[in-house]
Motif scaffolding. Structure first.
Motif, PDB file in Angstrom:
ATOM      1  N   ARG A  60       0.693  -0.840   0.011  1.00 10.23           N
ATOM      2  CA  ARG A  60      -0.096   0.013  -0.198  1.00 10.23           C
ATOM      3  C   ARG A  60       0.708   1.383   0.164  1.00 10.23           C
ATOM      4  NH1 ARG A  60      -4.577  -1.985   4.700  1.00 10.23           N
ATOM      5  NH2 ARG A  60      -5.202  -3.817   2.874  1.00 10.23           N
ATOM      6  N   THR A  61       0.293   2.326  -0.561  1.00  5.11           N
ATOM      7  CA  THR A  61       1.040   3.359  -0.665  1.00  5.11           C
ATOM      8  C   THR A  61       0.797   4.564  -0.055  1.00  5.11           C
ATOM      9  OG1 THR A  61       1.496   2.167  -3.075  1.00  5.11           O
ATOM     10  CG2 THR A  61       2.589   4.431  -2.561  1.00  5.11           C
ATOM     11  N   PHE A  62       1.234   5.502   0.313  1.00  5.24           N
ATOM     12  CA  PHE A  62       0.623   7.018   0.456  1.00  5.24           C
ATOM     13  C   PHE A  62       1.190   8.083  -0.489  1.00  5.24           C
ATOM     14  CE2 PHE A  62       0.111   6.785   5.281  1.00  5.24           C
ATOM     15  CZ  PHE A  62      -1.195   6.428   5.170  1.00  5.24           C
ATOM     16  N   VAL A  63       0.770   9.040  -0.781  1.00 11.22           N
ATOM     17  CA  VAL A  63       1.324  10.030  -2.218  1.00 11.22           C
ATOM     18  C   VAL A  63       0.735  11.339  -1.387  1.00 11.22           C
ATOM     19  CG1 VAL A  63       1.385  10.585  -4.719  1.00 11.22           C
ATOM     20  CG2 VAL A  63       0.383   8.128  -3.804  1.00 11.22           C
ATOM     21  N   PHE A  64       1.638  11.922  -1.134  1.00 15.27           N
ATOM     22  CA  PHE A  64       1.557  12.957  -0.617  1.00 15.27           C
ATOM     23  C   PHE A  64       2.413  14.618  -0.463  1.00 15.27           C
ATOM     24  CE2 PHE A  64       3.850   9.943   2.006  1.00 15.27           C
ATOM     25  CZ  PHE A  64       5.525  11.648   3.118  1.00 15.27           C
ATOM     26  N   ASP A 102       5.263  11.816  11.192  1.00 17.34           N
ATOM     27  CA  ASP A 102       3.431  11.149  11.575  1.00 17.34           C
ATOM     28  C   ASP A 102       3.861   9.918  10.431  1.00 17.34           C
ATOM     29  OD1 ASP A 102       4.195  13.231  13.586  1.00 17.34           O
ATOM     30  OD2 ASP A 102       3.675  14.545  12.222  1.00 17.34           O
ATOM     31  N   PHE A 103       3.944  10.517   9.482  1.00 21.12           N
ATOM     32  CA  PHE A 103       3.468   9.510   8.174  1.00 21.12           C
ATOM     33  C   PHE A 103       3.783   7.990   8.866  1.00 21.12           C
ATOM     34  CE2 PHE A 103       3.493  13.755   5.479  1.00 21.12           C
ATOM     35  CZ  PHE A 103       1.788  13.765   5.186  1.00 21.12           C
ATOM     36  N   VAL A 104       5.231   7.929   8.574  1.00 24.64           N
ATOM     37  CA  VAL A 104       5.830   6.929   8.729  1.00 24.64           C
ATOM     38  C   VAL A 104       5.301   5.822  10.204  1.00 24.64           C
ATOM     39  CG1 VAL A 104       8.446   5.988   9.801  1.00 24.64           C
ATOM     40  CG2 VAL A 104       8.142   7.538   8.521  1.00 24.64           C
ATOM     41  N   SER A 105       4.478   6.721  11.638  1.00 24.99           N
ATOM     42  CA  SER A 105       4.074   6.350  12.733  1.00 24.99           C
ATOM     43  C   SER A 105       3.050   5.548  12.554  1.00 24.99           C
ATOM     44  CB  SER A 105       3.664   7.154  13.430  1.00 24.99           C
ATOM     45  OG  SER A 105       3.693   8.833  13.423  1.00 24.99           O
ATOM     46  N   SER A 113       3.599   0.176   2.724  1.00 22.71           N
ATOM     47  CA  SER A 113       4.604  -0.315   2.631  1.00 22.71           C
ATOM     48  C   SER A 113       5.439   0.899   1.911  1.00 22.71           C
ATOM     49  CB  SER A 113       4.488  -1.203   1.424  1.00 22.71           C
ATOM     50  OG  SER A 113       3.822  -1.309   0.638  1.00 22.71           O
ATOM     51  N   HIS A 114       4.939   1.225   1.199  1.00 19.49           N
ATOM     52  CA  HIS A 114       5.967   2.593   0.654  1.00 19.49           C
ATOM     53  C   HIS A 114       5.011   4.214   0.429  1.00 19.49           C
ATOM     54  CE1 HIS A 114       6.869  -1.419  -0.941  1.00 19.49           C
ATOM     55  NE2 HIS A 114       7.908  -0.598  -2.115  1.00 19.49           N
ATOM     56  N   PHE A 115       5.910   4.778   0.362  1.00 20.30           N
ATOM     57  CA  PHE A 115       5.440   6.847   0.162  1.00 20.30           C
ATOM     58  C   PHE A 115       5.865   6.973  -1.125  1.00 20.30           C
ATOM     59  CE2 PHE A 115       6.326   7.627   5.109  1.00 20.30           C
ATOM     60  CZ  PHE A 115       5.576   6.473   4.892  1.00 20.30           C
ATOM     61  N   MET A 116       5.587   8.008  -1.731  1.00 22.78           N
ATOM     62  CA  MET A 116       5.704   8.859  -2.915  1.00 22.78           C
ATOM     63  C   MET A 116       5.240  10.249  -2.719  1.00 22.78           C
ATOM     64  SD  MET A 116       3.657   6.331  -6.079  1.00 22.78           S
ATOM     65  CE  MET A 116       4.485   7.317  -7.506  1.00 22.78           C
ATOM     66  N   SER A 132       8.893   1.750   3.584  1.00 27.25           N
ATOM     67  CA  SER A 132       8.825   2.624   4.616  1.00 27.25           C
ATOM     68  C   SER A 132       8.863   1.096   5.684  1.00 27.25           C
ATOM     69  CB  SER A 132       6.771   2.784   5.503  1.00 27.25           C
ATOM     70  OG  SER A 132       7.141   3.202   6.049  1.00 27.25           O
ATOM     71  N   PRO A 133       9.616   1.122   7.283  1.00 31.77           N
ATOM     72  CA  PRO A 133       9.961   2.113   7.397  1.00 31.77           C
ATOM     73  C   PRO A 133      11.575   2.567   7.415  1.00 31.77           C
ATOM     74  CG  PRO A 133       9.894   0.462   8.900  1.00 31.77           C
ATOM     75  CD  PRO A 133       9.164  -0.303   7.534  1.00 31.77           C
ATOM     76  N   ARG A 134      12.373   1.602   6.875  1.00 31.82           N
ATOM     77  CA  ARG A 134      13.583   1.798   6.982  1.00 31.82           C
ATOM     78  C   ARG A 134      14.211   1.829   5.820  1.00 31.82           C
ATOM     79  NH1 ARG A 134      12.307  -2.385  10.363  1.00 31.82           N
ATOM     80  NH2 ARG A 134      12.838  -2.116  12.671  1.00 31.82           N
TER      81      ARG A 134
END
Length: 387
Positions: A60-64, A102-105, A113-116, A132-134
């Motif tokens: 799953r991905t966060f896009v921000f 904050d996003f990592v927590s 699992s992933h950030f964009m 995420s997170p390492r």
């Protein structure tokens, strides 16, 4: 009211009226009787088999966007979120006060699992892809991009089916390899999308595809987003247009419908293909096939957008803070690399020593608290004996 001939009476309660059965002068509520025959919930009380294979969670991905000029990338942020559906937060709200920690927590409990991360400066725009997170973290400069609405406006007949976003897109990597940093980048980009089992995946679930191509001449990564469509082969263009539900043609100037069928060719030169390029699949398994009796179909790609031209700038360990593994602008000698490695190892050793000291302090506090509680319990016991 109660009747002598009947075996039940109607009793009014404070909440709702319910039927009560007579049993030797006592009444047994029909509600409690129904509770004995209550059905068991099958969806939430399902017993898993002991030998069932464990299901691997999909990425799953966060896009921000971050930074002072991040508002410039708001439209591209929406398009990237739509491209990553359904395994992303489409309506994620971020504020300037939120930090990366904050996003990592939050990512852990939500299974992200992933950030964009989109950032913009006065001179350039950047896209960071992080695990995420390492980590690792891949930083790329956005050379150029086109939004979904720009791609749709350039097409005469855009095709964007809404049901296509209910399943995750396929990913195709082309020409990644050679340098070590490109191999790491290919693995990082590939793991953003869920893996598929070719033997178990249904063709109807393959609605979209994301194509990532590395252009060695320019050193850029080209991203394209397509929807997958099928059309029957070995069939004339006029018949295909009728079968696929297009507008009814004007037959007033023709003597017979056979003239219309024989007039249409087998498609334009751009749509022509050889027999070996066709995809022979059962029609019932195809996504959008409406023709029965044809065993061969051709697969066509319709671009949805967005388009991105990316250039790898930096690859580093950790979540945006770590040892730099590759940098396109800064070249270091072997001595400088060794000195930086020694600095990172020294920082890691200091951090480990601090963590060990903190754990020892916590253990001491817990032991001290236990001693105090034990001493208080002894005093209380002595007081009870004296009284």
């Amino acid at each position: 009211a109660e009747e002598a001939d009947t075996n039940f009476c109607f009793v009014y309660s404070t909440d709702l009226p319910c039927w009560c059965w007579r049993n030797k002068g006592n009444t047994q509520s029909g509600k409690s009787a129904m509770a004995k025959t209550r059905r068991r919930k099958k969806r939430t009380h399902r017993v898993e088999a002991e030998n069932a294979p464990a299901k691997k969670s999909e990425p799953r991905t966060f896009v921000f966007r971050r930074g002072r000029h991040g508002l410039i990338m708001a439209d591209l942020e929406k398009d990237l979120r739509k491209m990553m559906l359904p395994n992303t937060a489409l309506n994620l709200k971020e504020s300037k006060r939120n930090t990366l920690s904050d996003f990592v927590s939050v990512a852990g409990p939500l299974g992200v699992s992933h950030f964009m991360i989109l950032t913009a400066t006065e001179t350039a725009s950047h896209l960071k892809v992080a695990k995420s997170p390492r980590g690792p973290t891949l930083s790329m400069r956005v050379e150029s991009y086109s939004l979904m609405r720009d791609v749709a406006s350039s097409q005469s007949r855009p095709r964007v089916p809404q049901h296509a976003f209910k399943t995750a897109p396929l990913v195709i990597l082309n020409n990644f390899g050679g340098a070590e940093h490109m191999k790491v980048a290919s693995v990082l980009l590939q793991n953003m999308f869920p893996s598929i089992n070719v033997h178990e995946t249904k063709p109807a679930a393959c609605q979209r595809v994301v194509l990532l191509s590395y252009i060695q001449a320019t050193g850029t990564i080209r991203l394209r987003h397509y929807s997958i469509g099928t059309a029957p082969s070995k069939m004339k263009k006029s018949v295909t247009s009728l079968v696929r539900g297009h507008d009814v043609p004007d037959l007033s100037h023709m003597q017979d419908v056979s003239e219309y069928v024989s007039k249409g060719g087998y498609g334009s030169e751009s749509e022509g293909e050889d027999a070996e390029d066709r995809c022979a699949m059962p029609v019932q398994e195809l996504m959008n096939s409406k023709v029965a009796g044809s065993s061969q179909s051709r697969v066509r790609l319709y671009e949805i957008g967005p388009r991105l031209e990316l250039k790898v700038v930096k690859l580093e360990e950790g979540m945006c803070t770590g040892r730099v593994l590759y940098h396109s602008h800064i070249k270091r000698s072997d001595a400088e690399v060794k000195s930086l490695q020694a600095q990172h190892e020294a920082r890691a050793s200091v951090k480990a020593a601090r963590r060990q000291e903190q754990e020892q302090n916590v253990a001491k506090k817990a032991a001290r608290k236990a001693e105090q509680e034990e001493h208080a319990a002894e005093k209380k016991a002595k007081r009870q004996k004296t009284t």
